[in-house]
Each structure stands twice: as structure tokens, then as C-alpha cells.
Write a protein that holds these residues in place. Structure first.
Motif, PDB file in Angstrom:
ATOM      1  N   ASP A   1      38.482  63.505 100.450  1.00 15.54           N
ATOM      2  CA  ASP A   1      38.375  64.524  99.404  1.00 15.54           C
ATOM      3  C   ASP A   1      38.352  65.913 100.055  1.00 15.54           C
ATOM      4  O   ASP A   1      37.285  66.516 100.254  1.00 15.54           O
ATOM      5  CB  ASP A   1      37.119  64.316  98.563  1.00 15.54           C
ATOM      6  N   VAL A   2      39.528  66.446 100.376  1.00 19.12           N
ATOM      7  CA  VAL A   2      39.637  67.761 101.027  1.00 19.12           C
ATOM      8  C   VAL A   2      40.180  68.771 100.016  1.00 19.12           C
ATOM      9  O   VAL A   2      41.250  68.543  99.430  1.00 19.12           O
ATOM     10  CB  VAL A   2      40.554  67.707 102.267  1.00 19.12           C
ATOM     11  N   LYS A   3      39.415  69.837  99.827  1.00 23.17           N
ATOM     12  CA  LYS A   3      39.824  70.906  98.924  1.00 23.17           C
ATOM     13  C   LYS A   3      40.129  72.159  99.743  1.00 23.17           C
ATOM     14  O   LYS A   3      39.360  72.550 100.616  1.00 23.17           O
ATOM     15  CB  LYS A   3      38.728  71.199  97.910  1.00 23.17           C
ATOM     16  N   ASN A  53      39.679  78.763 102.529  1.00 24.76           N
ATOM     17  CA  ASN A  53      38.447  77.983 102.640  1.00 24.76           C
ATOM     18  C   ASN A  53      38.777  76.512 102.408  1.00 24.76           C
ATOM     19  O   ASN A  53      39.429  76.161 101.398  1.00 24.76           O
ATOM     20  CB  ASN A  53      37.411  78.440 101.605  1.00 24.76           C
ATOM     21  N   ALA A  54      38.350  75.679 103.335  1.00 25.92           N
ATOM     22  CA  ALA A  54      38.575  74.228 103.205  1.00 25.92           C
ATOM     23  C   ALA A  54      37.241  73.488 103.276  1.00 25.92           C
ATOM     24  O   ALA A  54      36.348  73.874 104.054  1.00 25.92           O
ATOM     25  CB  ALA A  54      39.513  73.740 104.303  1.00 25.92           C
ATOM     26  N   LYS A  61      30.053  60.136 103.969  1.00 22.73           N
ATOM     27  CA  LYS A  61      29.533  61.134 103.056  1.00 22.73           C
ATOM     28  C   LYS A  61      28.956  62.367 103.772  1.00 22.73           C
ATOM     29  O   LYS A  61      28.138  63.104 103.222  1.00 22.73           O
ATOM     30  CB  LYS A  61      28.443  60.557 102.158  1.00 22.73           C
ATOM     31  N   VAL A  62      29.461  62.628 104.971  1.00 25.84           N
ATOM     32  CA  VAL A  62      29.071  63.837 105.707  1.00 25.84           C
ATOM     33  C   VAL A  62      30.011  64.968 105.286  1.00 25.84           C
ATOM     34  O   VAL A  62      31.245  64.824 105.333  1.00 25.84           O
ATOM     35  CB  VAL A  62      29.117  63.628 107.228  1.00 25.84           C
ATOM     36  N   ALA A  63      29.429  66.100 104.891  1.00 26.46           N
ATOM     37  CA  ALA A  63      30.233  67.236 104.407  1.00 26.46           C
ATOM     38  C   ALA A  63      30.713  68.118 105.568  1.00 26.46           C
ATOM     39  O   ALA A  63      29.989  68.356 106.541  1.00 26.46           O
ATOM     40  CB  ALA A  63      29.420  68.056 103.422  1.00 26.46           C
ATOM     41  N   TYR A  64      31.921  68.607 105.406  1.00 22.08           N
ATOM     42  CA  TYR A  64      32.518  69.518 106.397  1.00 22.08           C
ATOM     43  C   TYR A  64      33.121  70.724 105.657  1.00 22.08           C
ATOM     44  O   TYR A  64      33.554  70.608 104.504  1.00 22.08           O
ATOM     45  CB  TYR A  64      33.618  68.819 107.191  1.00 22.08           C
TER      46      TYR A  64
END
Length: 338
Positions: A1-3, A53-54, A61-64
């Protein structure tokens, strides 16, 4: 899930998306996003900052998150190029041609341009109607990629190193004023430059006196020159000695002089005229002036009289009593004894 979100800094997007989503980006893999942005027509230079911004989470479930930016400078739609050239070096006795080229390298028409060039010190205009002007003005319009050429001639007045100022262009659009300018130009003027100086000594004399006139020449240039000076005498003067003519080759930085004497035969302020011939002379300095006055009458020498002579001279004219006369005699006798 990359925004991925992109801020274009105000630039209009005509192709692509500013918000992007990638379900999975494998390890060591990458994705490319392409945007096409519309470049605005600007009259002033402006920079736009593109910000990216990415964010995303991995399988644990670690956020980056990451961000980056790029600043893009946008140049104005107008641009004038002015080039200035001149013959270099030149001789002081010749003329130099100045060439100007002005070109519209922008994207829009530029109208009502005033192109102005300045005549530098120690130069004068040649072959133009207004030779005494200190500036030259041209009015013109230019379409994109159009260029125009102008030229004129300058006559140097002094030798040495000179610097020609830049030519400048001015115009207005939508109530704002704009300008552009060319390069400055160094120029070397070679040749001779001879200065003639005339002096006299003394400068205040009596009628009939004799003065010395000195003609001095100095070549301040860097080349030899053949000079001939034939001096002109003032009215009511008589040449007594020497020559009023100089005829020689004067080397670079060389000085020479001649002297002659004149008898002054009239009263008043005598201003010496310029030479009747001054071949090879570039400048005249300190043309002489002499003041001629009447002769001073000699003062009589006083005669010393003895006391007896004083009394003898005074008695007939003394309207005084015998007592006063006796007292005067006694006084003179005592003074003589002392």
C-alpha cells in the motif's frame, strides 16, 4: 500500500496524476511516475518547487515515509541580446567603427524599444547629424528571433586605454519597465599626442622692456611625429633675438622647446595669439598674457643742509619774533655740538 502525492508548486498538470497508488512494490524494485506540466508565460524569472511525499506499510505492518523536492527555474518569455563591437586597436588620427546587434531571442513580440548608446569621454561622433550629442538613440520593434544592426563612427581625441560603456535597451509592457544591456568594450588608441605650451617671463613689464617667450612641446603619445610650429607675434612688439619657428621630429614621450625675446612697444594687457601654424599639435595650453605699464619716474635725491643753511633759507619766510629766532639758533647750535 504505497501512496505518492505530488505538489507541483502551482504548475498546471496537462498529463499524468498528482496522486498515485501502488498496491505492492517488491524489494529492490521501483516505479516511475511521469507528469507533463504546462510552463507559464512569465515576464519575470520565477522558480517552482515540485514536492513529492510517499508513504506505505510492509507486510509486518511497519509504516514507512519519504519525501523529496526539485526546484525548477522558469525564464521569462522575453529575452534581448545586445552585442557591441569596435575596431581595436586604432590610431588617434583614424576613426573607429562601432557595431551594435540587437536580437529578440524570446517568445513574444517586443515593441517600442529604445536602444541607447553613450559616447565615451575623449571621443566624438563622426558622420552623423548631431555630432555633439553624448548619446545615440534608435527606436525599434522586434518579433521573436528577429535581429537588427546599427553602426556609427567614433573619432578618438586622446591616445591610451579607454573603456566604451555598454549600450542599453528599454521598453515597457503592461505597466512594467524592462531593460537589457550589451557588453562593455576596452579599446586602445595608439599614436602621437603633442601638447604645446607658451609661457613668458616676466609677466609684468614697463614700456620698452624685453621679455622671453618659451614655446614648449611634449609628445605624450607612443609614436613619433613631425611637428612644425610658426608662432605669431602680438601687435606692437619687436623680435629682438631667437626664432619663432619649431620644425622637428618629436619622439614618443619627448619634450622640446625654443626661446625668443620681444620688445614690448605698447601699454596694457597683451594677450599672445595662437601660432599661425601648428602642424602635428593636438592641444594648446597656457597661452601667455603680459601686462605692460608706464615707466616709473625717478625720485629726486634729497639734499642735506647745514644748520646755517637752514636758518638762511628759513629767515626770509619766518614770520616770527626775534625771540623765537634766537631760540631756534640756540637749539641748532646745541644739536650740532652733540
Amino acid at each position: 500500500d504505497v501512496k505518492v502525492n505530488i505538489d507541483t508548486g502551482g504548475l498546471y498538470v496537462i498529463e499524468g496524476f498528482i496522486q498515485n497508488y501502488f498496491k505492492v512494490i517488491e524489494a529492490s524494485d521501483s516505479e516511475t511516475i511521469r507528469l507533463k506540466l504546462k510552463i507559464p508565460y512569465l515576464m519575470e524569472k520565477k522558480s517552482f518547487k515540485i514536492l513529492v511525499n510517499a508513504s506505505g506499510v510492509d507486510i509486518k505492518k511497519v509504516a514507512y515515509s519519504a519525501k523529496n523536492s526539485k526546484t525548477i527555474p522558469i525564464l521569462p518569455v522575453w529575452k534581448l541580446q545586445i552585442q557591441k563591437n569596435i575596431t581595436n586597436p586604432i590610431n588617434v588620427n583614424s576613426s573607429a567603427r562601432v557595431d551594435l546587434k540587437i536580437k529578440n531571442t524570446g517568445l513574444i513580440d517586443i515593441n517600442s524599444i529604445e536602444l541607447i548608446d553613450t559616447i565615451p569621454k575623449d571621443f566624438k561622433l563622426e558622420n552623423m547629424a548631431e555630432k555633439n550629442n553624448k548619446t545615440i538613440l534608435w527606436n525599434l520593434n522586434l518579433t521573436p528571433n528577429e535581429e537588427k544592426h546599427y553602426s556609427y563612427f567614433l573619432k578618438p581625441l586622446k591616445i591610451g586605454f579607454h573603456n566604451l560603456p555598454s549600450a542599453k535597451a528599454y521598453w515597457s509592457r503592461d505597466g512594467k519597465h524592462y531593460s537589457a544591456e550589451s557588453n562593455e568594450l576596452p579599446i586602445i588608441v595608439n599614436g602621437s599626442y603633442v601638447i604645446l605650451t607658451k609661457t613668458v617671463s616676466p609677466t609684468i613689464v614697463e614700456l620698452g622692456d624685453v621679455i622671453t617667450v618659451t614655446l614648449s612641446v611634449h609628445n605624450t603619445g607612443n609614436a613619433p611625429v613631425n611637428i612644425r610650429v610658426e608662432d605669431k607675434l602680438p601687435l606692437n612688439t619687436e623680435l629682438i633675438n631667437g626664432s619663432t619657428i619649431m620644425d622637428q621630429i618629436l619622439k614618443a614621450n619627448e619634450t622640446s622647446q625654443v626661446d625668443y625675446t620681444l620688445k614690448m612697444q605698447s601699454l596694457g594687457r597683451i594677450k599672445f595669439p595662437k601660432p599661425q601654424k601648428a602642424l602635428g599639435i593636438a592641444d594648446l595650453e597656457n597661452m601667455a598674457v603680459v601686462l605692460v605699464v608706464n615707466k616709473t619716474a625717478p625720485k629726486p635725491t634729497p639734499t642735506l643742509l647745514s644748520p646755517e643753511a637752514v636758518i638762511k633759507e628759513a629767515l626770509p619766510n619766518l614770520g616770527m619774533s626775534w625771540v623765537a629766532i634766537i631760540l631756534l639758533v640756540v637749539y641748532l647750535v646745541i644739536k650740532r655740538i652733540k
